[in-house]
Design a protein around this motif. Structure first.
Motif, PDB file in Angstrom:
ATOM      1  N   THR A 136       0.825  -1.212   0.000  1.00 27.05           N
ATOM      2  CA  THR A 136       0.000   0.000   0.000  1.00 27.05           C
ATOM      3  C   THR A 136       0.858   1.261   0.000  1.00 27.05           C
ATOM      4  N   ALA A 137       1.852   1.298   0.870  1.00 25.37           N
ATOM      5  CA  ALA A 137       2.683   2.498   0.988  1.00 25.37           C
ATOM      6  C   ALA A 137       3.526   2.724  -0.261  1.00 25.37           C
ATOM      7  N   LEU A 138       4.085   1.672  -0.840  1.00 25.66           N
ATOM      8  CA  LEU A 138       4.889   1.857  -2.045  1.00 25.66           C
ATOM      9  C   LEU A 138       4.029   2.340  -3.206  1.00 25.66           C
ATOM     10  N   ALA A 192      13.029   0.999  -8.203  1.00 22.83           N
ATOM     11  CA  ALA A 192      12.421   0.153  -7.174  1.00 22.83           C
ATOM     12  C   ALA A 192      10.902   0.280  -7.137  1.00 22.83           C
ATOM     13  N   LEU A 193      10.370   1.253  -7.872  1.00 21.54           N
ATOM     14  CA  LEU A 193       8.919   1.368  -7.950  1.00 21.54           C
ATOM     15  C   LEU A 193       8.405   0.224  -8.811  1.00 21.54           C
ATOM     16  N   GLY A 194       7.451  -0.500  -8.311  1.00 23.96           N
ATOM     17  CA  GLY A 194       6.919  -1.620  -9.070  1.00 23.96           C
ATOM     18  C   GLY A 194       5.480  -1.873  -8.705  1.00 23.96           C
ATOM     19  N   ARG A 252      20.205  -4.066  -1.665  1.00 26.88           N
ATOM     20  CA  ARG A 252      19.556  -3.948  -2.970  1.00 26.88           C
ATOM     21  C   ARG A 252      19.661  -2.561  -3.564  1.00 26.88           C
ATOM     22  N   PHE A 253      19.556  -1.539  -2.736  1.00 26.69           N
ATOM     23  CA  PHE A 253      19.542  -0.182  -3.239  1.00 26.69           C
ATOM     24  C   PHE A 253      20.934   0.463  -3.193  1.00 26.69           C
TER      25      PHE A 253
END
Length: 83
Positions: free
Chosen positions: A27-29, A46-48, A80-81
């Motif tokens: 939900t937050a992403l 990283a937005l998916g 990852r980031f």
């Protein structure tokens, strides 16, 4: 401790209980992700979709208890980031 990981964790912790659930992450992403990316708090790549967010959750849930502590979250997002 990664300050970026802390800021992102706090942004995703919608009920402010110090843990993340799968639903909170998804939900937050979806709702905050573009803003977080524009502010430099989340890589744009990283937005998916919900599946990508769920996969991030699964990768971070080291003990399989279906909630993420900050430590679990930090270990995965820092790696990852590249933080």
């Amino acid at each position: 401790m990664s300050e970026k990981a802390r800021k992102l964790f706090d942004a995703l912790d919608l009920n402010h209980d110090g843990q993340l659930t799968r639903l909170e992450v998804i939900t937050a992403l979806r709702s905050k992700g573009p803003t977080l990316a524009a502010q430099g708090d989340l890589p744009f790549w990283a937005l998916g979709d919900a599946d990508a967010s769920s996969a991030l959750f699964d990768a971070a849930d080291a003990n399989g208890d279906e909630v993420l502590s900050f430590e679990e979250f930090e270990a995965v997002v820092d790696r990852r980031f590249g933080w």
